[in-house]
Scaffold this active site. Structure first.
Site, PDB file in Angstrom:
ATOM      1  N   LYS A  97      -2.734  25.136   7.045  1.00  0.00           N
ATOM      2  CA  LYS A  97      -2.152  26.376   6.515  1.00  0.00           C
ATOM      3  C   LYS A  97      -1.037  25.952   5.562  1.00  0.00           C
ATOM      4  O   LYS A  97       0.079  25.675   5.959  1.00  0.00           O
ATOM      5  CB  LYS A  97      -1.587  27.221   7.662  1.00  0.00           C
ATOM      6  N   GLU A 129       9.140  18.695  11.925  1.00  0.00           N
ATOM      7  CA  GLU A 129       9.883  17.994  10.858  1.00  0.00           C
ATOM      8  C   GLU A 129      10.660  19.075  10.113  1.00  0.00           C
ATOM      9  O   GLU A 129      10.070  19.856   9.362  1.00  0.00           O
ATOM     10  CB  GLU A 129       8.912  17.300   9.893  1.00  0.00           C
ATOM     11  N   CYS A 182      13.932  17.210   1.700  1.00  0.00           N
ATOM     12  CA  CYS A 182      14.494  17.310   3.050  1.00  0.00           C
ATOM     13  C   CYS A 182      15.513  16.215   3.328  1.00  0.00           C
ATOM     14  O   CYS A 182      16.490  16.435   4.030  1.00  0.00           O
ATOM     15  CB  CYS A 182      13.389  17.294   4.100  1.00  0.00           C
ATOM     16  N   GLU A 242      21.933  24.089   4.740  1.00  0.00           N
ATOM     17  CA  GLU A 242      20.995  23.387   3.858  1.00  0.00           C
ATOM     18  C   GLU A 242      20.755  24.276   2.635  1.00  0.00           C
ATOM     19  O   GLU A 242      20.161  25.346   2.754  1.00  0.00           O
ATOM     20  CB  GLU A 242      19.669  23.112   4.580  1.00  0.00           C
TER      21      GLU A 242
HETATM   22  P1  NAD Z   1       9.310  27.467   5.756  1.00  0.00           P
HETATM   23  O1  NAD Z   1       9.721  27.191   7.150  1.00  0.00           O
HETATM   24  O2  NAD Z   1       9.728  28.729   5.115  1.00  0.00           O
HETATM   25  O3  NAD Z   1       7.714  27.444   5.625  1.00  0.00           O
HETATM   26  C1  NAD Z   1       6.943  26.309   5.997  1.00  0.00           C
HETATM   27  C2  NAD Z   1       5.558  26.764   6.380  1.00  0.00           C
HETATM   28  O4  NAD Z   1       5.635  27.538   7.575  1.00  0.00           O
HETATM   29  C3  NAD Z   1       4.855  27.641   5.349  1.00  0.00           C
HETATM   30  O5  NAD Z   1       3.507  27.259   5.278  1.00  0.00           O
HETATM   31  C4  NAD Z   1       5.003  29.026   5.947  1.00  0.00           C
HETATM   32  O6  NAD Z   1       4.000  29.926   5.540  1.00  0.00           O
HETATM   33  C5  NAD Z   1       4.875  28.715   7.418  1.00  0.00           C
HETATM   34  N1  NAD Z   1       5.414  29.739   8.333  1.00  0.00           N
HETATM   35  C6  NAD Z   1       6.445  30.582   8.126  1.00  0.00           C
HETATM   36  N2  NAD Z   1       6.628  31.384   9.198  1.00  0.00           N
HETATM   37  C7  NAD Z   1       5.689  31.043  10.115  1.00  0.00           C
HETATM   38  C8  NAD Z   1       5.353  31.497  11.418  1.00  0.00           C
HETATM   39  N3  NAD Z   1       6.039  32.477  12.005  1.00  0.00           N
HETATM   40  N4  NAD Z   1       4.330  30.916  12.066  1.00  0.00           N
HETATM   41  C9  NAD Z   1       3.641  29.926  11.486  1.00  0.00           C
HETATM   42  N5  NAD Z   1       3.896  29.454  10.249  1.00  0.00           N
HETATM   43  C10 NAD Z   1       4.913  29.993   9.572  1.00  0.00           C
HETATM   44  O7  NAD Z   1       9.798  26.202   4.918  1.00  0.00           O
HETATM   45  P2  NAD Z   1       9.743  25.993   3.339  1.00  0.00           P
HETATM   46  O8  NAD Z   1      10.767  26.888   2.730  1.00  0.00           O
HETATM   47  O9  NAD Z   1       8.316  26.080   2.901  1.00  0.00           O
HETATM   48  O10 NAD Z   1      10.180  24.463   3.197  1.00  0.00           O
HETATM   49  C11 NAD Z   1      11.492  24.033   3.045  1.00  0.00           C
HETATM   50  C12 NAD Z   1      12.042  23.492   4.349  1.00  0.00           C
HETATM   51  O11 NAD Z   1      11.217  22.427   4.806  1.00  0.00           O
HETATM   52  C13 NAD Z   1      13.430  22.904   4.213  1.00  0.00           C
HETATM   53  O12 NAD Z   1      14.220  23.305   5.309  1.00  0.00           O
HETATM   54  C14 NAD Z   1      13.184  21.397   4.270  1.00  0.00           C
HETATM   55  O13 NAD Z   1      14.281  20.624   4.712  1.00  0.00           O
HETATM   56  C15 NAD Z   1      12.036  21.329   5.221  1.00  0.00           C
HETATM   57  N6  NAD Z   1      11.312  20.054   5.070  1.00  0.00           N
HETATM   58  C16 NAD Z   1      11.425  19.113   6.079  1.00  0.00           C
HETATM   59  C17 NAD Z   1      10.798  17.876   5.950  1.00  0.00           C
HETATM   60  C18 NAD Z   1      10.897  16.840   7.043  1.00  0.00           C
HETATM   61  O14 NAD Z   1      10.093  15.920   7.039  1.00  0.00           O
HETATM   62  N7  NAD Z   1      11.838  16.951   7.972  1.00  0.00           N
HETATM   63  C19 NAD Z   1      10.024  17.613   4.817  1.00  0.00           C
HETATM   64  C20 NAD Z   1       9.938  18.580   3.823  1.00  0.00           C
HETATM   65  C21 NAD Z   1      10.580  19.811   3.966  1.00  0.00           C
END
Ligand code: NAD
Length: 504
Positions: free
Chosen positions: A190, A265, A299, A397
């Site tokens: 997804k 993550e 991240c 963040e």
């Molecule tokens: P997000 O949490 O908004 O979305 C990530 C994914 O989760 C998307 O595919 C979204 O559709 C899905 N999602 C949202 N709500 C959900 C739910 N209730 N149930 C299931 N899936 C759901 O994150 P983003 O804005 O896409 O990404 C940015 C964030 O990701 C930042 O906080 C960044 O630090 C983090 N990040 C972490 C790493 C790591 O390895 N630690 C790597 C890259 C990004």
């Protein structure tokens, strides 16, 4: 509106961006509900194409297909044959690096010079896990005198759900898909709704590689619908998630009813610490690259930079010179160093944080966005000077090209400040005092530390964070032993042993 037409203006003459469909059971299909959403280019804020918006019914179909494939040919396939598929995927990615990088830059605003490198790394993700699974995924034996030989096998879990963010979509998707498939699971991906193009391309590549139907499925759509349905599905054995900390917490809660294994993550607010004996020029290069690469949507970005008071003025002067020279522009231009942020909402959020920084008393120094690119979601490279670690802009963040600069005097003080955050993903220490380097690196509460280095990745290491930055580790053998498989023990009696004789 530029909808479902050939994109020709940037040199990638043959790339067509059509409606993105779901990929379920080896076929590209529309969602059962017929719902779609628009996908926007962050550089122009024009619509690129439309995307099928997956719903619970589509997740159910994808999971059923993944379950059947797992119980069928994929689950029974010899490892050697499975790895041929995995290596074939890597080869097909290599062949299409230019196109994938182009799609990624168009979809996310990431500069093309950076998406090309990320795509090459994506191919390596598949090769790396093919090598690792073939050579290292074996069990242990536990001989017990001459009575028993107990041994372990590492078995795949079954259908697994992979939920990914938009900030480095193709690289992060393959970082999960490669170990999941190499270890013999089947996958429902997804992808983030804001960056569907390269996930669609991955489905096309995997389709071309000829994997059996149902082994790999992609359900596009929103988190609250497609994502939540995937998390709740009883036949999905695990969820690997990368994204925001709050989303991670929701997913853990929602996966409790079906007792899923989860890997988290999450976000970060990583410190970069420069002592006064550090290699000044290298520390400067690393500090600038670490926050302004990937448009600051990274991240592991060093969003908090701690400078020793003896070098602070000189370092800040050099930072100011750098930020005004960073090349802001069209993500498709190979010389661009900083592109537009993913979408208007995120752009507004980052801009708001810069206002908050001013209200909190920071001096704000920024590069300039030229008039001709004003349509894009550009936030220029930004320094927040005279910051203190307790400010909101040093605690939240921001996830944009914004570096907070904080002065420190002693080692003890900087360790305490670096750790005064809810996050614990990464950290960077710059000093030529070898003892201090290790002391500080060991004391900073984070999953991954670099000493006198920028964020150079070693695919073998445990990747992940502590505190609110995550639970569990992926990468290297951590992905294949600790997440995508589970150990099974077989106890074998090879001699006589005592068995109580109840009722005899
Ligand atoms: P997000 O949490 O908004 O979305 C990530 C994914 O989760 C998307 O595919 C979204 O559709 C899905 N999602 C949202 N709500 C959900 C739910 N209730 N149930 C299931 N899936 C759901 O994150 P983003 O804005 O896409 O990404 C940015 C964030 O990701 C930042 O906080 C960044 O630090 C983090 N990040 C972490 C790493 C790591 O390895 N630690 C790597 C890259 C990004």
């Amino acid at each position: 509106m530029r909808n479902e037409t050939a994109i020709t203006e940037t040199g990638m003459k043959d790339v067509h961006v059509e409606r993105v469909k779901l990929y379920i059971n080896g076929e590209f299909v529309e969602t059962s509900s017929k719902e779609t959403f628009e996908n926007t280019n962050p550089f122009t804020n024009e619509v690129i194409n439309t995307v099928s918006s997956g719903q619970e019914e589509d997740i159910n179909k994808a999971v059923a297909a993944a379950k059947e494939a797992f119980e069928g040919s994929w689950g029974k396939m010899k490892v050697k044959n499975r790895m041929e598929y995995i290596n074939r995927i890597a080869g097909l990615i290599d062949k299409d690096i230019e196109e994938i990088a182009f799609l990624e830059s168009m979809d996310t605003g990431l500069p093309i010079s950076q998406t090309k490198k990320m795509t090459a790394r994506a191919a390596e993700n598949f090769r790396f896990y093919a090598r690792l699974v073939q050579t290292k995924l074996h069990g242990e034996s536990y001989p017990v005198d001459d009575e028993f030989i107990n041994y372990t096998l590492y078995k795949p879990l079954g259908p697994v759900g992979l939920i990914t963010p938009w900030n480095a979509p193709f690289m992060l998707e393959t970082w999960k898909v490669a170990p999941a498939l190499a270890t013999g699971n089947t996958v429902i991906l997804k992808p983030a709704e804001l960056s569907p193009l390269t996930a669609d391309k991955l489905a096309k590549i995997i389709h071309k590689a000829g994997l059996p139907d149902g082994v790999f499925n992609v359900v596009h759509g929103f988190g609250e619908s497609a994502g939540a349905a995937l998390v709740a599905h009883p036949d999905v054995k695990a969820i690997s998630f990368t994204g925001e900390t709050t989303t991670g917490a929701t997913i853990i809660r929602n996966s409790a009813d079906t007792l899923k294994k989860t890997s988290m993550e999450l976000g970060g607010k990583s410190p970069l610490i420069v002592f006064d004996d550090a290699n000044f020029d290298q520390a400067l290069d690393a500090a600038v690259w670490g926050i302004f690469s990937f448009n600051g949507e990274r991240c592991t970005a060093n969003s908090r930079v701690f400078l020793h008071k003896n070098i602070k003025d000189r370092f800040v002067k050099a930072l100011k010179e750098r930020v005004v020279n960073i090349k802001i522009g069209d993500p498709m231009d190979p010389s661009t160093q900083l592109g537009p942020l993913i979408e208007k909402n995120h752009f507004n959020k980052v801009k708001r944080y810069i206002e908050i920084a001013k209200e909190e008393g920071c001096e704000v120094v920024q590069g300039t966005v030229l008039e001709e690119v004003k349509e894009g979601n550009f936030v220029p490279p930004t320094l927040l000077l005279n910051a203190t670690n307790d400010m909101k802009v040093c605690q939240d963040e921001i996830f944009g090209p914004v570096m907070a600069v904080i002065e420190f005097e002693t080692e003890e003080e900087v360790i305490s400040l670096a750790n005064d955050t809810r996050y614990g993903l990464a950290g960077y220490v710059w000093t030529n005092d070898i003892k201090r380097a290790h002391r500080v690196a060991q004391a900073v509460e984070a999953g991954m530390l670099w000493i006198n280095a920028q964020n150079v990745r070693d695919l073998r290491i445990p990747f992940g964070g502590t505190k609110d930055s995550g639970i569990g580790r992926e990468g290297g053998h951590y992905a294949i032993f600790e997440f995508y498989t589970e150990p099974k023990v077989i106890h074998v009696a090879i001699g006589n042993h005592h068995i109580p004789q109840f009722g005899k």
